[in-house]
Scaffold this motif. Structure first.
Motif, PDB file in Angstrom:
ATOM      1  N   ARG A 147       0.987  -0.574   3.529  1.00 24.04           N
ATOM      2  CA  ARG A 147       1.720  -0.287   2.410  1.00 24.04           C
ATOM      3  C   ARG A 147       2.732  -1.250   2.419  1.00 24.04           C
ATOM      4  O   ARG A 147       3.412  -1.385   0.957  1.00 24.04           O
ATOM      5  N   ASP A 148       3.170  -1.785   3.196  1.00 25.11           N
ATOM      6  CA  ASP A 148       4.354  -2.932   3.183  1.00 25.11           C
ATOM      7  C   ASP A 148       3.901  -4.318   3.267  1.00 25.11           C
ATOM      8  O   ASP A 148       4.639  -5.183   3.125  1.00 25.11           O
ATOM      9  N   MET A 149       2.389  -4.665   3.000  1.00 26.35           N
ATOM     10  CA  MET A 149       1.824  -5.787   3.174  1.00 26.35           C
ATOM     11  C   MET A 149       1.825  -6.219   1.522  1.00 26.35           C
ATOM     12  O   MET A 149       1.822  -5.593   0.714  1.00 26.35           O
ATOM     13  N   ASN A 150       2.013  -7.431   1.666  1.00 23.75           N
ATOM     14  CA  ASN A 150       1.697  -8.091   0.154  1.00 23.75           C
ATOM     15  C   ASN A 150       0.253  -8.310  -0.028  1.00 23.75           C
ATOM     16  O   ASN A 150      -0.441  -8.002   0.629  1.00 23.75           O
ATOM     17  N   ALA A 151      -0.105  -8.651  -1.229  1.00 19.10           N
ATOM     18  CA  ALA A 151      -1.550  -8.891  -1.824  1.00 19.10           C
ATOM     19  C   ALA A 151      -2.261  -9.705  -0.561  1.00 19.10           C
ATOM     20  O   ALA A 151      -3.436  -9.599  -0.468  1.00 19.10           O
ATOM     21  N   LYS A 152      -1.729 -10.944  -0.330  1.00 22.13           N
ATOM     22  CA  LYS A 152      -2.395 -11.878   0.614  1.00 22.13           C
ATOM     23  C   LYS A 152      -2.771 -11.103   1.723  1.00 22.13           C
ATOM     24  O   LYS A 152      -3.899 -11.258   2.348  1.00 22.13           O
ATOM     25  N   GLU A 153      -1.839 -10.510   2.312  1.00 14.92           N
ATOM     26  CA  GLU A 153      -1.835  -9.931   3.678  1.00 14.92           C
ATOM     27  C   GLU A 153      -2.962  -8.620   3.447  1.00 14.92           C
ATOM     28  O   GLU A 153      -3.941  -8.554   4.382  1.00 14.92           O
ATOM     29  N   VAL A 154      -3.028  -7.843   2.450  1.00 16.86           N
ATOM     30  CA  VAL A 154      -3.952  -7.024   2.255  1.00 16.86           C
ATOM     31  C   VAL A 154      -5.386  -7.388   2.175  1.00 16.86           C
ATOM     32  O   VAL A 154      -6.434  -6.787   2.908  1.00 16.86           O
ATOM     33  N   ALA A 155      -5.623  -8.449   1.567  1.00 15.79           N
ATOM     34  CA  ALA A 155      -7.096  -9.176   1.463  1.00 15.79           C
ATOM     35  C   ALA A 155      -7.157  -9.766   2.660  1.00 15.79           C
ATOM     36  O   ALA A 155      -8.627  -9.654   2.962  1.00 15.79           O
ATOM     37  N   GLU A 156      -6.465 -10.248   3.519  1.00 13.55           N
ATOM     38  CA  GLU A 156      -6.724 -10.725   4.910  1.00 13.55           C
ATOM     39  C   GLU A 156      -7.228  -9.693   5.771  1.00 13.55           C
ATOM     40  O   GLU A 156      -8.297  -9.787   6.379  1.00 13.55           O
ATOM     41  N   LEU A 157      -6.697  -8.555   5.595  1.00 12.88           N
ATOM     42  CA  LEU A 157      -7.049  -7.230   6.149  1.00 12.88           C
ATOM     43  C   LEU A 157      -8.550  -6.910   6.024  1.00 12.88           C
ATOM     44  O   LEU A 157      -9.631  -6.613   6.784  1.00 12.88           O
ATOM     45  N   LEU A 158      -8.803  -6.792   4.647  1.00 22.55           N
ATOM     46  CA  LEU A 158     -10.060  -6.239   3.975  1.00 22.55           C
ATOM     47  C   LEU A 158     -11.126  -7.300   4.370  1.00 22.55           C
ATOM     48  O   LEU A 158     -12.276  -7.119   4.907  1.00 22.55           O
ATOM     49  N   TRP A 167     -15.513 -12.561  -3.735  1.00 17.62           N
ATOM     50  CA  TRP A 167     -14.971 -12.744  -5.162  1.00 17.62           C
ATOM     51  C   TRP A 167     -13.783 -11.949  -5.321  1.00 17.62           C
ATOM     52  O   TRP A 167     -12.841 -12.578  -5.921  1.00 17.62           O
ATOM     53  N   LEU A 168     -13.794 -10.589  -4.926  1.00 13.63           N
ATOM     54  CA  LEU A 168     -12.888  -9.664  -5.401  1.00 13.63           C
ATOM     55  C   LEU A 168     -11.506 -10.040  -4.595  1.00 13.63           C
ATOM     56  O   LEU A 168     -10.352 -10.084  -5.177  1.00 13.63           O
ATOM     57  N   LEU A 169     -11.730 -10.387  -3.356  1.00 14.13           N
ATOM     58  CA  LEU A 169     -10.488 -10.738  -2.236  1.00 14.13           C
ATOM     59  C   LEU A 169      -9.757 -11.847  -2.925  1.00 14.13           C
ATOM     60  O   LEU A 169      -8.534 -12.084  -2.709  1.00 14.13           O
ATOM     61  N   SER A 170     -10.612 -12.883  -3.641  1.00 13.03           N
ATOM     62  CA  SER A 170     -10.050 -14.180  -3.781  1.00 13.03           C
ATOM     63  C   SER A 170      -9.459 -14.290  -5.283  1.00 13.03           C
ATOM     64  O   SER A 170      -8.769 -15.082  -5.630  1.00 13.03           O
ATOM     65  N   ASP A 171      -9.734 -13.124  -6.079  1.00 16.65           N
ATOM     66  CA  ASP A 171      -9.470 -13.049  -7.435  1.00 16.65           C
ATOM     67  C   ASP A 171      -8.017 -12.030  -7.702  1.00 16.65           C
ATOM     68  O   ASP A 171      -8.221 -10.798  -7.338  1.00 16.65           O
ATOM     69  N   PRO A 172      -6.944 -12.613  -7.959  1.00 13.90           N
ATOM     70  CA  PRO A 172      -5.668 -11.893  -7.637  1.00 13.90           C
ATOM     71  C   PRO A 172      -5.811 -10.745  -8.953  1.00 13.90           C
ATOM     72  O   PRO A 172      -5.185  -9.686  -8.727  1.00 13.90           O
ATOM     73  N   ASP A 173      -6.440 -10.985  -9.857  1.00  7.98           N
ATOM     74  CA  ASP A 173      -6.393  -9.698 -10.997  1.00  7.98           C
ATOM     75  C   ASP A 173      -7.350  -8.805 -10.311  1.00  7.98           C
ATOM     76  O   ASP A 173      -7.199  -7.513 -10.629  1.00  7.98           O
ATOM     77  N   ALA A 174      -8.610  -9.250  -9.878  1.00  6.74           N
ATOM     78  CA  ALA A 174      -9.302  -8.220  -9.323  1.00  6.74           C
ATOM     79  C   ALA A 174      -8.910  -7.464  -8.057  1.00  6.74           C
ATOM     80  O   ALA A 174      -8.940  -6.073  -7.951  1.00  6.74           O
TER      81      ALA A 174
END
Length: 262
Positions: A147-158, A167-174
């Motif tokens: 919950r404290d991670m930023n979007a980039k960190e969450v994307a890397e975890l996923l 495509w979803l992880l690389s698209d900020p809006d998605a």
């Protein structure tokens, strides 16, 4: 609760309820997804298990329920989920029989759901299937809170876990469309506290993967200590989502375990 309101609740939690393709009296199998996951993760399981009505569960905060706030704690989640499952079980023609499948966070939710239903005096499932998860009493979240991670960190975890399209992880809006549910689900896991209760009295099948970055084989084996009934372990080659990626084998395991009940 009126019939109309009950149907509305069931249609929100079980969005594919009318599309199981199963005959009347088929055994309901409620499928609980991973953190950030949705009912669509199990959509293709429908019509693949003879005699079984696969019911993918839709939690708030995603897909058809994206406008609803997701849960951040286990207790209210399993309480509301127990209302739904018990209402659907009573409405089915399967004689109050059902089974549960949970993957990753869904495995812990399924376990706590069974204990909540037991506390209410409701019917226990005939079988519990768990995958992608350490045993509830051994699970630990040692890293920084998601919950404290930023979007980039969450994307890397996923990305590390797999199972989410690049495509979803690389698209900020998605990514923005799913990140709240992902962080809320991980908060459910990170704040979860196991409490001792009597053993379950039902068979458990454990499905593990050889290269799962979030599951310890030793801790996963701890599921065997949580039931007084039969325990059956199965191993897959692959990562965190191997059981979904190798669905045909998973279906065969589930079908064989449920054969006495269908």
């Amino acid at each position: 609760m009126s019939v109309a309101s009950t149907e509305d609740v069931l249609s929100r939690w079980l969005p594919f309820r009318a599309y199981t393709g199963a005959e009347p009296g088929a055994l309901p199998l409620y499928c609980l997804p991973h953190a950030g996951g949705a009912a669509s993760a199990f959509r293709m399981w429908q019509r693949r298990l003879p005699g079984v009505a696969v019911q993918p569960v839709q939690l708030p905060g995603r897909e058809s329920r994206h406008r609803e706030p997701p849960y951040e704690r286990m207790e209210p989640l399993v309480s509301d989920l127990a209302d739904t499952v018990l209402a659907d079980v009573e409405a089915s023609a399967a004689g109050r029989r059902y089974a549960l499948y949970g993957h990753s966070l869904g495995a812990i939710v399924a376990f706590e759901l069974i204990r909540e239903i037991r506390r209410r005096g409701g019917p226990a499932p005939v079988h519990l299937f768990v995958s992608g998860s350490d045993a509830p009493h051994l699970t630990r979240e040692d890293g920084p809170p998601v919950r404290d991670m930023n979007a980039k960190e969450v994307a890397e975890l996923l990305r590390t876990l797999g199972g989410t399209p690049e495509w979803l992880l690389s698209d900020p809006d998605a990514l923005a469309m799913i990140i709240h549910a992902v962080q809320a689900d991980f908060t459910v896991k990170e704040t979860y506290v196991y409490r001792d209760e009597p053993l379950l009295d039902l068979p458990i099948s454990l499905l593990t993967s050889s290269a799962d970055p979030r599951v310890s084989p030793l801790k996963a084996a701890g599921w065997s200590t949580l039931t007084s009934a039969h325990f059956a372990p199965y191993s897959f080659d692959g990562g965190h989502f191997a059981v979904l990626e190798q669905a045909a084998r998973t279906h065969a395991i589930v079908a064989e375990a449920l054969r006495p009940w269908v």
